[in-house]
Design a protein around this motif. Sequence first.
Motif, PDB file in Angstrom:
ATOM      1  N   ARG A 211      13.830   2.234  17.253  1.00 55.03           N
ATOM      2  CA  ARG A 211      13.042   1.365  18.128  1.00 55.03           C
ATOM      3  C   ARG A 211      13.594   1.364  19.552  1.00 55.03           C
ATOM      4  NH1 ARG A 211      12.245  -3.627  13.820  1.00 55.03           N
ATOM      5  NH2 ARG A 211      10.036  -3.220  13.308  1.00 55.03           N
ATOM      6  N   ASP A 216      10.925   0.077  21.986  1.00 54.29           N
ATOM      7  CA  ASP A 216      10.083  -0.779  21.137  1.00 54.29           C
ATOM      8  C   ASP A 216      10.873  -1.982  20.639  1.00 54.29           C
ATOM      9  OD1 ASP A 216       7.613  -1.283  19.938  1.00 54.29           O
ATOM     10  OD2 ASP A 216       8.154  -0.272  18.080  1.00 54.29           O
ATOM     11  N   GLY A 218      10.868  -5.246  21.937  1.00 61.63           N
ATOM     12  CA  GLY A 218      10.366  -6.584  22.218  1.00 61.63           C
ATOM     13  C   GLY A 218       9.963  -7.330  20.961  1.00 61.63           C
ATOM     14  N   LYS A 219       9.591  -8.587  21.142  1.00 57.60           N
ATOM     15  CA  LYS A 219       9.174  -9.391  19.988  1.00 57.60           C
ATOM     16  C   LYS A 219       7.906  -8.823  19.350  1.00 57.60           C
ATOM     17  CE  LYS A 219      11.254 -13.742  21.539  1.00 57.60           C
ATOM     18  NZ  LYS A 219      11.009 -15.156  21.909  1.00 57.60           N
ATOM     19  N   GLN A 220       7.006  -8.294  20.181  1.00 59.29           N
ATOM     20  CA  GLN A 220       5.791  -7.670  19.680  1.00 59.29           C
ATOM     21  C   GLN A 220       5.970  -6.151  19.695  1.00 59.29           C
ATOM     22  OE1 GLN A 220       3.259  -9.440  18.411  1.00 59.29           O
ATOM     23  NE2 GLN A 220       4.400 -11.315  18.881  1.00 59.29           N
ATOM     24  N   HIS A 221       6.365  -5.592  18.564  1.00 57.99           N
ATOM     25  CA  HIS A 221       6.629  -4.158  18.515  1.00 57.99           C
ATOM     26  C   HIS A 221       5.339  -3.361  18.679  1.00 57.99           C
ATOM     27  CE1 HIS A 221      10.787  -4.790  17.474  1.00 57.99           C
ATOM     28  NE2 HIS A 221      10.454  -5.538  16.447  1.00 57.99           N
ATOM     29  N   GLN A 222       5.393  -2.357  19.543  1.00 57.70           N
ATOM     30  CA  GLN A 222       4.225  -1.533  19.832  1.00 57.70           C
ATOM     31  C   GLN A 222       4.018  -0.436  18.805  1.00 57.70           C
ATOM     32  OE1 GLN A 222       4.436   0.307  23.675  1.00 57.70           O
ATOM     33  NE2 GLN A 222       2.452   1.355  23.484  1.00 57.70           N
ATOM     34  N   LYS A 225       6.101  -1.952  13.260  1.00 56.21           N
ATOM     35  CA  LYS A 225       6.015  -3.392  13.025  1.00 56.21           C
ATOM     36  C   LYS A 225       6.634  -3.755  11.671  1.00 56.21           C
ATOM     37  CE  LYS A 225       1.836  -4.054  15.810  1.00 56.21           C
ATOM     38  NZ  LYS A 225       2.561  -4.753  16.890  1.00 56.21           N
ATOM     39  N   TYR A 232       7.718  -1.797   6.516  1.00 62.52           N
ATOM     40  CA  TYR A 232       7.441  -1.505   7.920  1.00 62.52           C
ATOM     41  C   TYR A 232       6.196  -0.634   8.017  1.00 62.52           C
ATOM     42  CZ  TYR A 232      12.295  -3.005   8.076  1.00 62.52           C
ATOM     43  OH  TYR A 232      13.457  -3.721   7.910  1.00 62.52           O
ATOM     44  N   THR A 235       1.909   1.590  13.733  1.00 62.63           N
ATOM     45  CA  THR A 235       0.557   1.184  14.064  1.00 62.63           C
ATOM     46  C   THR A 235      -0.081   1.917  15.245  1.00 62.63           C
ATOM     47  OG1 THR A 235       1.409  -0.620  15.457  1.00 62.63           O
ATOM     48  CG2 THR A 235       0.925  -1.141  13.152  1.00 62.63           C
TER      49      THR A 235
END
Length: 242
Positions: A211, A216, A218-222, A225, A232, A235
């Motif tokens: 990540r 990747d 951040g709290k909102q993984h691009q 996920k 996991y 996306t």
Amino acid sequence: MKEQAHILVVDDDHEIRDLLDKYLTKSGYQVSVAEDGEAMHAHLQVHGYPTLILLDVMLPGDDGFALCQQVRKNSNVPIIMLTAVSDETDQIIGLEIGADDYIAKPFNPRQLIARIKAVLRRSHFEEEAHGDKLPKAINFGVWHLDTLAHGLINQETNEQFELSGSDFALLMLFLSRPNEILDRDTISCATRGREALPFERGIDVQLSRLRSRLGDNGKQHQYIKTMRGNGYIFTAPVTYEH
């Protein structure tokens, strides 16, 4: 005829070096040995990088962690760390700095051979997972992955770097199965050739490292996920170049 894999054993214990030399040779590998970092670098300077390095953590002079980092500056040769049986910290540090796997001492020689084969299967030397179907390149998000060179390029910034064998195997697993939830056993079998051990943190370290490579974190993984309690999922849209 398949080329014989060359394994460099770096361990300061003469008995262990001798045992591994004999057992690995009997198992069909070409084997070289070194007792410390100085001997390892001397060997690499003369003979170049082997197919795989077995690297003990506790060494005189530069320890295994320092040597792993030194190797990683110039090569993605697969590295398996030999660690103390009860020291999880050694195992985690080894993975964080680029080792492909670890095995705790004392170990069963058959278990070691299984680990070696699993690591080699995901390297250029024994790339069997995709065979002729392996695409030349894969695009996702801002990233372009050269599957032959294991090179990852950010198409916006032109930043590029090579992935280690374990990072490449993990990324290829996600890219070959996008939008599919992958549990920890699936990930461990694909990247280490075995199911995940209870409370094993190696997968978490490897995922965190990948990540970070992809930006990747951040709290909102691009891209990757977390599906709590399930595994996991990758996306981002994926396209393949053949």
